[in-house]
Each structure stands twice: as C-alpha cells, then as structure tokens.
Design an enzyme around this catalytic site. Structure first.
Site, PDB file in Angstrom:
ATOM      1  N   LYS A   1      10.085   8.547  -1.815  1.00 54.43           N
ATOM      2  CA  LYS A   1       9.686   7.839  -0.472  1.00 54.43           C
ATOM      3  C   LYS A   1      11.166   7.338  -0.048  1.00 54.43           C
ATOM      4  O   LYS A   1      11.298   7.544   1.179  1.00 54.43           O
ATOM      5  CB  LYS A   1       8.996   6.485  -0.828  1.00 54.43           C
ATOM      6  CG  LYS A   1       7.666   6.767  -1.198  1.00 54.43           C
ATOM      7  CD  LYS A   1       6.934   5.678  -1.827  1.00 54.43           C
ATOM      8  CE  LYS A   1       5.453   6.077  -2.423  1.00 54.43           C
ATOM      9  NZ  LYS A   1       4.754   4.894  -3.111  1.00 54.43           N
TER      10      LYS A   1
ATOM     11  N   GLN B   1       5.770  -0.894  -5.130  1.00 56.32           N
ATOM     12  CA  GLN B   1       5.129   0.189  -5.728  1.00 56.32           C
ATOM     13  C   GLN B   1       4.252  -0.413  -6.939  1.00 56.32           C
ATOM     14  O   GLN B   1       4.705  -1.140  -7.830  1.00 56.32           O
ATOM     15  CB  GLN B   1       6.163   1.060  -6.346  1.00 56.32           C
ATOM     16  CG  GLN B   1       5.725   2.289  -7.259  1.00 56.32           C
ATOM     17  CD  GLN B   1       4.936   3.389  -6.280  1.00 56.32           C
ATOM     18  OE1 GLN B   1       5.432   3.466  -5.063  1.00 56.32           O
ATOM     19  NE2 GLN B   1       4.124   3.982  -6.600  1.00 56.32           N
TER      20      GLN B   1
ATOM     21  N   ASP C   1       1.650  -0.068   3.427  1.00 54.29           N
ATOM     22  CA  ASP C   1       0.491   0.326   2.649  1.00 54.29           C
ATOM     23  C   ASP C   1      -0.839   0.307   2.943  1.00 54.29           C
ATOM     24  O   ASP C   1      -1.795   0.669   2.259  1.00 54.29           O
ATOM     25  CB  ASP C   1       0.723  -0.093   1.368  1.00 54.29           C
ATOM     26  CG  ASP C   1       1.452   0.560   0.001  1.00 54.29           C
ATOM     27  OD1 ASP C   1       1.141   1.978   0.217  1.00 54.29           O
ATOM     28  OD2 ASP C   1       2.091   0.005  -0.700  1.00 54.29           O
TER      29      ASP C   1
HETATM   30  N1  GUN Z   1       0.925   3.537  -6.667  1.00 48.64           N
HETATM   31  C1  GUN Z   1       0.292   4.620  -6.390  1.00 48.64           C
HETATM   32  N2  GUN Z   1      -0.180   4.940  -5.063  1.00 48.64           N
HETATM   33  C2  GUN Z   1       0.404   3.921  -4.301  1.00 48.64           C
HETATM   34  C3  GUN Z   1       0.630   3.623  -3.071  1.00 48.64           C
HETATM   35  O1  GUN Z   1       0.037   4.623  -2.189  1.00 48.64           O
HETATM   36  N3  GUN Z   1       1.189   2.429  -2.765  1.00 48.64           N
HETATM   37  C4  GUN Z   1       1.806   1.775  -3.599  1.00 48.64           C
HETATM   38  N4  GUN Z   1       2.337   0.688  -3.225  1.00 48.64           N
HETATM   39  N5  GUN Z   1       1.813   1.906  -5.026  1.00 48.64           N
HETATM   40  C5  GUN Z   1       1.098   3.103  -5.261  1.00 48.64           C
END
Ligand code: GUN
Length: 297
Positions: A55, A99, A122
């Site tokens: 990311k 995350q 998100d």
């Molecule tokens: N963990 C797995 N997928 C995601 C996501 O799309 N966003 C976040 N913040 N954590 C994740």
C-alpha cells in the site's frame, strides 16, 4: 476443452494507477493539495506487513504523500487512539487505514470508528457503511476489496446486473456484506452464504456471479460453478505444497482454479486478480478524499 477468460487485476490496476497518478498531479498543480495516505500497522503479522508495504509503495508511485506508522504488538488502545486522533487532525493526511486484524487486546470496532468518516478510506466507519447500505455508494468510501471486485465484474457484464443471480460466500464486514450492497445496487439478485448455509454448492451453482470470500484454500470446486459464470476469488491463502519432493509455500485462492477455469466464463487468478485492485481502490478513495478536502478550502 474451453477455458475461462482470466480477469487480470494486475493489468487493470496498472491502467488505473496511470490515471490516478495523472489526476493526483493535476490536483496538486491546481490546488497545491497532494493526496496523503497514512497506514498504521500494529504487531508483526507477516501477511499484514506485506499488504502494508504494498500500500505504501503504491501510494508513493502514484505521487501521494505516504506515511507508515509501525507500532509494537504491545501498543495500548489509548496510544493507538491518540495516533489516530493526531492523523484525524493532520491536514496533510486525507486517508487513514489501520491494517486489520489487530492484536487481540485491542478493540477493533472502537479503533475503526475513531477514524473521522471523511478520512475513512477503508469504508469501515458506521456512517460510510450506512450510506453504502442505503444505496449511496457513489457518495461514500466503499470498502476497497468489494469496490475492486465490482470493477472486474463490470468489465465482464457491464454495470447493470439486472436479471443476474449473484452468490457471495462469506459474510464479513470487510468483503461479504459490502459486496452484497454493491451487487444489489447494480440490480443483481443477491444471496449471502456462510458457514451455516444449507446446500452451499446448490446455491453457488445457480449464481451467474460467484464471489468467494471465505479464507479456505480451494474450497469452491468446479462442479459448484454454473457454466458461464463470472467467478471472483477474494481468498489469499498461504499453503505448503510438495514440488519435486521439496516443501514450498505458495498462495492460493478460495476457488479450486484448475477445475473452475474449465466451467466459468471468467475467473480471477490468485495472486494477480482481486489483490492489486484492492490496493488501487485505496488509492482511488484517497484521491477522492483529497479532492473533497481541496474543494472545502
Ligand atoms: N485486512 C484485510 N483486508 C483489509 C482491508 O481492506 N483494510 C484493512 N484496514 N485491513 C484489512
């Protein structure tokens, strides 16, 4: 033997990256606002570390201001909330992503709800979930994985899914539920399946669009798939396999690709399908947030 079209998320994400990079540069030159993304990771989960690194790298390559906060596994709830508060107040940051999953002692719900909805790229804040559920996907931050899946589905079937049956396997807040809202908004007839569903293969077999988001390697077999269906595999499972007598670790989806590819009309590979699209939707949401911030100044 027929073989499904591969939905190449990696190639599509690269195309979108070029557009987002150009749009971010245009925003900067017209307003002086550079999209800013803050990614927070707590603890040492290896898969999460890989996702977060990707990311950050992608944000940098799109010309964004990109910051990563790496916190120890023992970080307290209060410390994490304090960091989020400072990011909420930081005018250089337009998107905040914590995350998941978080270490067990932390309250995931309190954390996701502490991010201001305007920076919730998100799409996990109740305000954004509510807008999506009420049919206002265009006016909210849609969770990145379902948003990416919808782009891949639209490439195959267009944006109006009237008359089509969609089945989602998995009812998570991150994928299954928002995916159902998006498919419904696109006029599909939607079934959400989960571990308590009776006759899962039977429901899957009626689906023109099948989305697998369970987290079980190769669970969905070719004979669960309606001939000509569009199959989206959200699973990213690390498994150990024997290659010439050697144990090797590899990634596999929730769909048994070898049997599914013979039945489906189109299918996403793992890796290289949904994953890259998820990251690009995060960039898209961050750019949107930065544009809105610029328009408020
Ligand atoms: N963990 C797995 N997928 C995601 C996501 O799309 N966003 C976040 N913040 N954590 C994740």
């Amino acid at each position: 033997m027929t073989s499904a079209v591969l939905m190449d998320g990696k190639a599509k994400a690269a195309q979108l990256a070029a557009v987002i990079t150009a749009d971010a540069a245009a925003l900067y030159s017209s307003s002086g606002v550079r999209p800013g993304l803050a990614v927070v990771i707590v603890g040492e989960d290896p898969a999460s570390q890989v996702y977060v690194r990707n990311k950050k790298r992608t944000a940098e390559s799109c010309g964004f201001h990109s910051v990563q906060h790496t916190l120890a596994a023992e970080t307290s709830q209060q410390e994490l909330l304090r960091l989020i508060e400072s990011l909420n107040n930081d005018t250089g940051i337009h998107g905040i992503l914590v995350q998941l999953p978080l270490p067990k002692h932390l309250d995931e719900l309190a954390v996701t709800q502490s991010i201001v909805p305007e920076k919730d790229v998100d799409g996990f804040h109740f305000q954004n979930i509510g807008k999506l559920a009420a049919g206002h996907a265009a006016d909210t931050f849609v969770p990145c994985t379902p948003a990416g899946c919808m782009r891949l589905i639209a490439d195959q079937l267009g944006s109006d899914l009237s008359g089509l049956n969609a089945a989602i396997i998995g009812r998570s807040n991150i994928v299954g539920k928002p995916m159902a809202s998006l498919l419904l908004q696109a006029n599909a007839t939607v079934t959400i399946c989960h571990s308590r569903t009776r006759d899962l293969p039977g429901i899957a077999r009626r689906a023109d669009i099948l989305v697998a988001a369970i987290g079980r390697p190769n669970m969905v077999q070719g004979d669960w798939i309606k001939p000509g269906a569009v199959v989206v595999d959200v699973g990213i499972n690390r498994i150990d396999v024997d290659v010439d007598g050697e144990r090797k670790s590899m990634l596999t989806g929730d769909v048994d690709f070898a049997s599914a590819v013979r039945v489906a009309k189109a299918i996403t590979p793992v890796p290289g399908g949904v994953g890259p699209m998820t990251i690009m939707m995060l960039m898209s949401n961050t750019l949107t947030s930065a544009r809105l911030a610029a328009s408020r100044r």
